[in-house]
Design a protein around this motif. Structure first.
Motif, PDB file in Angstrom:
ATOM      1  N   CYS A 105     137.259  11.005 -95.171  1.00 43.97           N
ATOM      2  CA  CYS A 105     137.421  10.250 -93.806  1.00 43.97           C
ATOM      3  C   CYS A 105     139.014  10.009 -93.676  1.00 43.97           C
ATOM      4  O   CYS A 105     139.701   9.428 -94.993  1.00 43.97           O
ATOM      5  CB  CYS A 105     136.983   8.976 -93.578  1.00 43.97           C
ATOM      6  N   CYS A 136     136.396   6.995 -86.642  1.00 42.09           N
ATOM      7  CA  CYS A 136     135.707   6.207 -87.892  1.00 42.09           C
ATOM      8  C   CYS A 136     135.993   4.521 -87.882  1.00 42.09           C
ATOM      9  O   CYS A 136     137.477   3.813 -86.485  1.00 42.09           O
ATOM     10  CB  CYS A 136     137.067   6.293 -88.930  1.00 42.09           C
ATOM     11  N   HIS A 150     130.852   6.873 -89.097  1.00 42.30           N
ATOM     12  CA  HIS A 150     131.060   8.018 -88.342  1.00 42.30           C
ATOM     13  C   HIS A 150     131.121   8.820 -87.371  1.00 42.30           C
ATOM     14  O   HIS A 150     129.832   8.885 -87.598  1.00 42.30           O
ATOM     15  CB  HIS A 150     131.631   8.940 -89.638  1.00 42.30           C
ATOM     16  N   CYS A 189     139.684   5.899 -93.591  1.00 43.80           N
ATOM     17  CA  CYS A 189     139.056   5.203 -94.170  1.00 43.80           C
ATOM     18  C   CYS A 189     139.337   5.354 -95.921  1.00 43.80           C
ATOM     19  O   CYS A 189     138.808   5.086 -97.287  1.00 43.80           O
ATOM     20  CB  CYS A 189     138.238   4.729 -93.735  1.00 43.80           C
TER      21      CYS A 189
HETATM   22 ZN   LIG Z   1     136.953   7.329 -92.547  1.00 42.88          ZN
END
Ligand SMILES: [Zn+2]
Length: 549
Positions: free
Chosen positions: A290, A533, A522, A293
């Motif tokens: 991601c 996210c 997610h 994050c």
């Molecule tokens: Zn994320």
């Protein structure tokens, strides 16, 4: 206006639906709507019919009048002509004309579409007085209008009608429940919404994204307003429960689910101890990381129960033709034998190739030979072998029959046989079921190489939820690139992403010290590459609610 048109179209579709369900014994409203552009043949038939009808009606003026009124009601509905419909209803009452439930349903569908609730109620009351049978279509029009009408929203009244409908023994459907669940949710009546939702589930009606999003939103509202009608822990349980159902039922959520998630996380459960960050438009890289994050998304395959169910469904479709049973048993014992002697590794394969799909790829040009392109198949097989993979080539018997293969390819096919990578599908059988069953049975990370989107009617007979999830994880697409030295062409394989495109979460966000905690979510979005996210960091070491392993 366009919204109303959509509603009208949906109402029409609804009638069509009930017609299919009830079979031919019941005339549906759509049959009394005049055809738009009749063909010559239809015109002749209509002329003949109308001649016959005229004769008949001349002897029965009451029937003639009834038919005429039904036709005019149908036309008023088609034209969205409320004033004419109301005038017709006045005449119908004054002259005591029985237009049947089809005629009255058409009136109610039209009036409710334009939110003429009082007039629709009058038609319903008249139907009751005259003992005209109320059908599911009658109830659905009324319930939808009561539950979702913009002027007066009375989901309680709609639910009373639903109870009445059930008491008459009519089978409820999604459309019977959906507007009322949504209506309660829109009014913030979280308990009533969930109670009705539970009733719907007891009737084995599978919810859709529409109801689930409505329930998520009412959870978010209850959490924000706190305690009024079941805030706190209870609302959290409900939210996580609906999210689980959404994960199960909705592969790629839409805008509504994104909004509902934002609304929910906009209110922290314990503001002092929580830091929530919701980011839309996030990109996940090809390793599944991601961009927001840094967490790595999971590859989520079918559970063994779900893949077992998928295998059973395929098998049932194959065995619908009893003559196939013998071949199928042999095929299965070959597969199962492979599993039992897993130590020796047979059947040893990690890629299943849909030979016909590869062999017929781009072979629909004018001078194309009638047989599969054996070279294309060979390029794909060798592509995998060169990379240390073990392909299993699934081909129908007619493609590997020495008497039918062009002489120059007999040796090639023999080579596949001798290397033990050929699965021959017997005559009378559909090779689709063999490559599908084999790949699902083998499980793990086994790939299926085919460009077939598997949208044929026979794939539609499988549970789409399970099948599409499986397809997303296992289907690899192929294409051919440049020519290579020593003949042949390069092969490009587009394997599934290393992570699943589905709602992922809640996932623990514990960090080093063990003091901090939290969860992440997610969500992909249907028709978009963007993800959302959600990061919830808990500062006091408190565990997430309902956190899953
Ligand atoms: Zn994320």
């Amino acid at each position: 206006m366009s919204v109303k048109r959509d509603v009208a179209a949906a109402a029409l579709d609804m009638e069509g639906d009930s017609k299919r369900r009830n079979g031919s014994t019941q005339q549906s409203t759509s049959e009394i709507l005049p055809q738009k552009e009749p063909t010559e043949e239809q015109k002749n038939r209509m002329l003949k019919q109308s001649k016959r009808m005229k004769k008949l009606l001349a002897s029965d003026p009451a029937a003639a009048e009834k038919m005429d009124y039904r036709r005019r009601v149908g036309m008023a509905r088609r034209d969205d002509d409320v004033p004419t419909a109301l005038q017709l209803f006045t005449d119908i009452q004054a002259r005591n004309i029985d237009v049947g439930h089809e005629g009255f349903n058409a009136l109610i569908a039209l009036l409710t579409t334009f939110e003429r609730q009082a007039e629709a109620e009058a038609v319903l009351t008249y139907m009751r007085e005259k003992h005209v049978p109320l059908t599911e279509a009658t109830y659905v029009s009324m319930m939808r209008a009561l539950a979702l009408g913009s002027k007066l929203q009375k989901p309680e009244a709609a639910e009373a009608l639903l109870d009445e409908m059930l008491s008459t023994g009519q089978r409820p459907r999604l459309r019977s429940y959906s507007p009322i669940v949504v209506g309660y949710a829109q009014q913030g009546k979280i308990n009533a919404a969930f109670q009705l939702y539970d009733k719907m589930l007891t009737h084995k009606i599978e919810p859709t994204e529409v109801e689930l999003v409505a329930l998520l939103k009412v959870c978010g509202e209850a959490r924000r307003e706190g305690g009024k009608e079941g805030g706190g822990k209870k609302v959290e349980e409900r939210f996580y429960r609906v999210m689980r159902e959404m994960q199960e039922l909705v592969l790629e959520p839409g805008e509504g689910a994104w909004e509902a998630m934002k609304e929910w996380f906009a209110t922290a459960a314990t503001p002092a101890a929580e830091e929530v960050k919701v980011t839309s438009g996030v990109v996940i890289d090809n390793k599944g990381v991601c961009g927001e994050c840094g967490q790595v998304l999971d590859s989520i395959d079918l559970t063994s129960q779900a893949s077992g169910e998928l295998l059973t469904m395929v098998e049932e479709l194959v065995l619908a033709e009893p003559a196939r049973a013998g071949d199928w048993e042999m095929f299965k014992s070959w597969l199962e034998g492979g599993r039992e002697s897993a130590r020796t590794g047979w059947p040893e394969f990690d890629v299943v190739v849909d030979g016909a799909n590869v062999g017929y790829f781009q072979m629909n040009y004018a001078q194309a030979p009638p047989h599969v392109n054996y070279e294309q198949i060979s390029w794909v097989v060798e592509h995998f072998e060169r990379r240390g993979k073990r392909p299993l080539l699934v081909l129908h018997a007619r493609h590997v029959d020495d008497r039918k293969i062009p002489p120059e390819y007999v040796g090639l096919v023999r080579g596949w046989r001798e290397r033990g990578l050929l699965l021959v599908v017997p005559y009378r059988n559909n090779d689709d079921w063999f490559w599908l069953f084999t790949t699902v049975f083998k499980g793990g990370r086994t790939l299926l190489v085919t460009n077939d989107e598997m949208r044929d009617h026979h794939f539609q007979m499988l549970s789409q939820r399970t099948f599409l999830r499986w397809k997303e994880r296992h289907q690899a697409y192929f294409s051919f690139g440049g020519h290579e030295r020593g003949g042949g062409r390069s092969v490009k394989i587009e394997a599934p992403a290393v992570y699943s495109r589905c709602i992922q979460g809640p996932r623990s966000m514990k960090e080093g010290s063990g003091k901090e905690g939290g969860e992440s979510w997610h969500l992909p979005k249907a028709g978009s590459e963007e993800w959302m996210c959600v990061q919830v960091r808990r500062k006091d070491g408190e565990e997430g609610v309902n956190e899953e392993k």
